[in-house]
Design a protein around this motif. Structure first.
Motif, mmCIF file in Angstrom:
data_model
loop_
_atom_site.group_PDB
_atom_site.id
_atom_site.type_symbol
_atom_site.label_atom_id
_atom_site.label_comp_id
_atom_site.label_asym_id
_atom_site.label_seq_id
_atom_site.Cartn_x
_atom_site.Cartn_y
_atom_site.Cartn_z
ATOM 1 N N VAL A 1 0.877 -1.174 0.000
ATOM 2 C CA VAL A 1 0.000 0.000 0.000
ATOM 3 C C VAL A 1 0.915 1.224 0.000
ATOM 4 O O VAL A 1 1.828 1.307 0.831
ATOM 5 C CB VAL A 1 -0.887 0.014 1.265
ATOM 6 C CG1 VAL A 1 -1.648 1.335 1.382
ATOM 7 C CG2 VAL A 1 -1.859 -1.168 1.249
ATOM 8 N N ALA A 2 0.698 2.147 -0.931
ATOM 9 C CA ALA A 2 1.503 3.379 -0.973
ATOM 10 C C ALA A 2 0.600 4.554 -0.611
ATOM 11 O O ALA A 2 -0.415 4.785 -1.285
ATOM 12 C CB ALA A 2 2.086 3.574 -2.375
ATOM 13 N N ALA A 3 0.953 5.270 0.446
ATOM 14 C CA ALA A 3 0.084 6.368 0.886
ATOM 15 C C ALA A 3 0.839 7.360 1.761
ATOM 16 O O ALA A 3 1.734 6.973 2.520
ATOM 17 C CB ALA A 3 -1.100 5.812 1.684
ATOM 18 N N PRO A 4 0.452 8.643 1.677
ATOM 19 C CA PRO A 4 1.068 9.632 2.570
ATOM 20 C C PRO A 4 0.561 9.450 4.002
ATOM 21 O O PRO A 4 -0.482 8.835 4.224
ATOM 22 C CB PRO A 4 0.590 10.964 1.994
ATOM 23 C CG PRO A 4 -0.692 10.649 1.307
ATOM 24 C CD PRO A 4 -0.564 9.244 0.802
ATOM 25 N N ILE B 1 3.960 1.881 2.251
ATOM 26 C CA ILE B 1 5.025 2.790 1.803
ATOM 27 C C ILE B 1 4.581 4.232 2.081
ATOM 28 O O ILE B 1 3.634 4.726 1.463
ATOM 29 C CB ILE B 1 5.288 2.618 0.289
ATOM 30 C CG1 ILE B 1 5.509 1.142 -0.077
ATOM 31 C CG2 ILE B 1 6.459 3.481 -0.151
ATOM 32 C CD1 ILE B 1 5.322 0.830 -1.558
ATOM 33 N N THR B 2 5.232 4.902 2.998
ATOM 34 C CA THR B 2 4.914 6.302 3.286
ATOM 35 C C THR B 2 6.094 7.179 2.852
ATOM 36 O O THR B 2 7.136 6.666 2.432
ATOM 37 C CB THR B 2 4.662 6.555 4.790
ATOM 38 O OG1 THR B 2 5.915 6.495 5.473
ATOM 39 C CG2 THR B 2 3.703 5.550 5.379
ATOM 40 N N GLU B 3 5.921 8.493 3.003
ATOM 41 C CA GLU B 3 6.996 9.417 2.644
ATOM 42 C C GLU B 3 8.189 9.304 3.588
ATOM 43 O O GLU B 3 9.301 9.707 3.248
ATOM 44 C CB GLU B 3 6.485 10.860 2.571
ATOM 45 C CG GLU B 3 5.985 11.477 3.872
ATOM 46 C CD GLU B 3 4.504 11.219 4.129
ATOM 47 O OE1 GLU B 3 4.026 10.104 3.849
ATOM 48 O OE2 GLU B 3 3.829 12.142 4.650
ATOM 49 N N LYS B 4 7.957 8.762 4.797
ATOM 50 C CA LYS B 4 9.053 8.650 5.771
ATOM 51 C C LYS B 4 9.833 7.355 5.583
ATOM 52 O O LYS B 4 11.046 7.325 5.636
ATOM 53 C CB LYS B 4 8.507 8.666 7.201
ATOM 54 C CG LYS B 4 7.870 9.977 7.585
ATOM 55 C CD LYS B 4 8.885 10.935 8.184
ATOM 56 C CE LYS B 4 8.216 12.213 8.622
ATOM 57 N NZ LYS B 4 8.714 13.394 7.963
ATOM 58 N N LYS B 5 9.089 6.246 5.433
ATOM 59 C CA LYS B 5 9.729 4.934 5.319
ATOM 60 C C LYS B 5 8.699 3.891 4.932
ATOM 61 O O LYS B 5 7.503 4.184 4.861
ATOM 62 C CB LYS B 5 10.391 4.547 6.645
ATOM 63 C CG LYS B 5 9.395 4.446 7.797
ATOM 64 C CD LYS B 5 10.060 4.448 9.140
ATOM 65 C CE LYS B 5 10.680 3.111 9.460
ATOM 66 N NZ LYS B 5 10.749 2.836 10.909
ATOM 67 N N VAL B 6 9.182 2.676 4.732
ATOM 68 C CA VAL B 6 8.262 1.564 4.481
ATOM 69 C C VAL B 6 7.945 0.928 5.829
ATOM 70 O O VAL B 6 8.851 0.490 6.556
ATOM 71 C CB VAL B 6 8.896 0.513 3.540
ATOM 72 C CG1 VAL B 6 7.933 -0.658 3.335
ATOM 73 C CG2 VAL B 6 9.262 1.151 2.204
ATOM 74 N N LEU B 7 6.657 0.908 6.165
ATOM 75 C CA LEU B 7 6.242 0.311 7.434
ATOM 76 C C LEU B 7 6.001 -1.182 7.227
ATOM 77 O O LEU B 7 5.430 -1.584 6.215
ATOM 78 C CB LEU B 7 4.968 0.979 7.952
ATOM 79 C CG LEU B 7 5.017 2.499 8.090
ATOM 80 C CD1 LEU B 7 3.672 3.038 8.533
ATOM 81 C CD2 LEU B 7 6.098 2.918 9.077
ATOM 82 N N ARG B 8 6.419 -1.952 8.213
ATOM 83 C CA ARG B 8 6.264 -3.415 8.129
ATOM 84 C C ARG B 8 5.366 -3.898 9.261
ATOM 85 O O ARG B 8 5.251 -3.240 10.299
ATOM 86 C CB ARG B 8 7.643 -4.081 8.279
ATOM 87 C CG ARG B 8 8.614 -3.720 7.165
ATOM 88 C CD ARG B 8 8.222 -4.373 5.876
ATOM 89 N NE ARG B 8 9.260 -4.245 4.865
ATOM 90 C CZ ARG B 8 9.199 -4.812 3.679
ATOM 91 N NH1 ARG B 8 8.159 -5.557 3.341
ATOM 92 N NH2 ARG B 8 10.163 -4.640 2.799
#
Ligand code: MRU
Length: 340
Positions: free
Chosen positions: A265-268, A324-331
Motif C-alpha cells: 500500500v503506498a500512501a502519505p 510505503i509512506t513518505e518517511k519509510k516503508v512500514l512493516r
C-alpha cells in the motif's frame, strides 16, 4: 506533468477527470458549491487530491465572504460542512479541513479577506507538499523492487489522484526510471473505470509500458506467474494497518497472498487515521446504482435492477506486506509501526 488543479485568477480550475481519456478539459469552480460538486461527481478524485481541493474550496469560500464579522463563524461552519459532506471514506478530506481550521483559529481576529489570503497560502503549501511527499513515497517504494518487475495496480493512485506524481504510480514512476519496471498491469476498475480511463492514460503519457485487464482477470494472471508485486493506493489506513481503498483491492490482496506475491500500500501519512482502531470503523461510501447499471452512460443491464455499489473495501492488515509512506516503508505488525 499534468496538472489536476490550478489556482488562477481568484478561482480554482480543475481538470474534469470524467471526460478523460477522450478530452482534456479544465473547468473553473467559482464557488464552494461548485468545488463540492466537483468532488462528489468525481471530476476531482483520489484521496490526496480530494483533500487539497477541499482546502482550496474552503479558502475560496472565505475570500468570497461579504457579510458581517459577527456572522462569519456561522458562514465558515456551513461551507466547511458542505465540503466535509462530499465523500466519507478518504480521510485526507478531513485531515485537510482540520489543517485549514488551524489557520482559521490562529487568524480569527483578522478580516475574512486577510484570513482568506492566509488560507490560500496554506492550500498552496499543501499542494506543493503533496508533490514532494509523493516523490519520497516513490523513492522508498522503488527500493522494494529488487529486479525488473511486473506490477499490478487498481484504480488510479497516480498524478491524477494527487497534486502530481502519484502514490502507487509514483512508486512505479521512480522504479521505471531505475529500469525496474517491465510492465504494469492496470485493472480496469469497474464501476467507473479509473484504471481503464485514467491509469492507462497517465502511464501511456509517460511511455511506461502498461497492459489493461478487466478486474476478473487478475487471478488468472497471477496463476500464470505474470505478477511480481501488487502496489495500490489508500483512502484511509486504520491504527492496525487495515486499509480502505477502491473496491476490488481486497480481492487482489487475497489473491496475492494465495500466490505468494508481495502486496504493498503506498500512501502519505495524511491517509493514516489512528483514531480508528481497525478497518471495521472506516465509513464506506455507497454510490449511485446507475454507476453499476451502466458504463459511461450506456445501460448494461435491466433497467431498475437492484444494485449494491460500495466505492471502497477494506483490506485486512494481515494481507499487507508493507505500507510505503513518505518517511519509510512500514512493516507488520502495523499496530506497532504505525504508532512509531
Ligand atoms: O473513488 P476514487 O476514484 O476517489 O478512488 C480513488 C482510490 O481508491 C485511490 O486508490 C486512493 O484514493 C488513493 S489515490 C493516491
Amino acid at each position: 506533468m499534468i496538472k489536476t488543479i490550478i489556482w488562477e485568477n481568484e478561482q480554482l480550475v480543475i481538470l474534469n477527470q470524467n471526460k478523460l481519456p477522450e478530452e482534456v478539459i479544465y473547468e473553473p469552480c467559482n464557488s464552494v458549491h461548485e468545488v463540492a460538486e466537483a468532488i462528489k461527481t468525481l471530476k476531482v478524485r483520489g484521496a490526496p487530491l480530494i483533500g487539497v481541493t477541499a482546502a482550496f474550496g474552503l479558502a475560496l469560500g472565505v475570500t468570497q465572504y461579504e457579510g458581517s464579522f459577527e456572522n462569519f463563524h456561522q458562514y465558515y461552519t456551513s461551507i466547511r460542512e458542505e465540503l466535509a459532506a462530499t465523500r466519507p471514506t478518504a480521510v485526507n478530506l478531513f485531515w485537510a479541513l482540520q489543517r485549514m481550521d488551524g489557520v482559521y483559529h490562529k487568524n480569527s481576529h483578522k478580516s475574512p479577506a486577510e484570513l482568506g489570503r492566509q488560507m490560500l497560502d496554506e492550500a498552496q503549501a499543501m499542494y506543493e507538499e503533496d508533490i514532494n511527499t509523493n516523490k519520497m513515497i516513490g523513492e522508498h517504494g522503488a527500493q522494494l523492487l529488487d529486479k525488473p518487475s511486473r506490477v499490478l495496480t487498481i484504480c488510479n493512485a497516480g498524478a491524477l489522484a494527487t497534486c502530481g506524481y502519484g502514490t502507487a504510480l509514483g512508486v512505479i514512476r521512480t522504479a521505471y526510471k531505475q529500469n525496474k519496471i517491465i510492465q504494469v498491469w492496470a485493472c480496469e476498475t469497474r464501476p467507473v473505470l479509473q484504471g481503464a480511463r485514467l491509469t492507462v492514460w497517465e502511464l501511456m503519457q509517460d511511455k511506461i509500458p502498461v497492459k489493461l485487464i478487466t478486474d476478473n482477470m487478475a487471478g488468472y494472471i497471477m496463476q500464470l506467474d505474470q505478477v511480481d508485486a501488487v502496489i495500490v493506493g489508500a483512502d484511509r489506513i486504520a491504527a492496525n494497518g487495515d486499509t480502505a481503498n477502491k473496491i476490488g483491492t481486497y480481492t487482489l490482496a487475497v489473491l496475492a497472498k494465495y500466490h505468494h506475491i508481495p502486496f504493498y500500500v503506498a500512501a502519505p501519512q495524511s491517509t493514516i487515521d489512528r483514531s480508528l482502531a481497525s478497518g471495521q470503523d472506516i465509513p464506506i461510501e455507497e454510490r449511485a446504482a446507475e454507476e453499476v447499471r451502466s458504463i459511461r452512460g450506456v445501460s448494461v443491464t435491466v433497467k431498475d435492477v437492484e444494485v449494491f455499489n460500495p466505492a471502497f473495501d477494506v483490506t485486512d492488515n494481515s494481507l499487507i506486506t508493507g505500507i510505503i509512506t513518505e518517511k519509510k516503508v512500514l512493516r507488520p505488525p502495523f499496530e506497532h509501526s504505525l504508532r512509531l
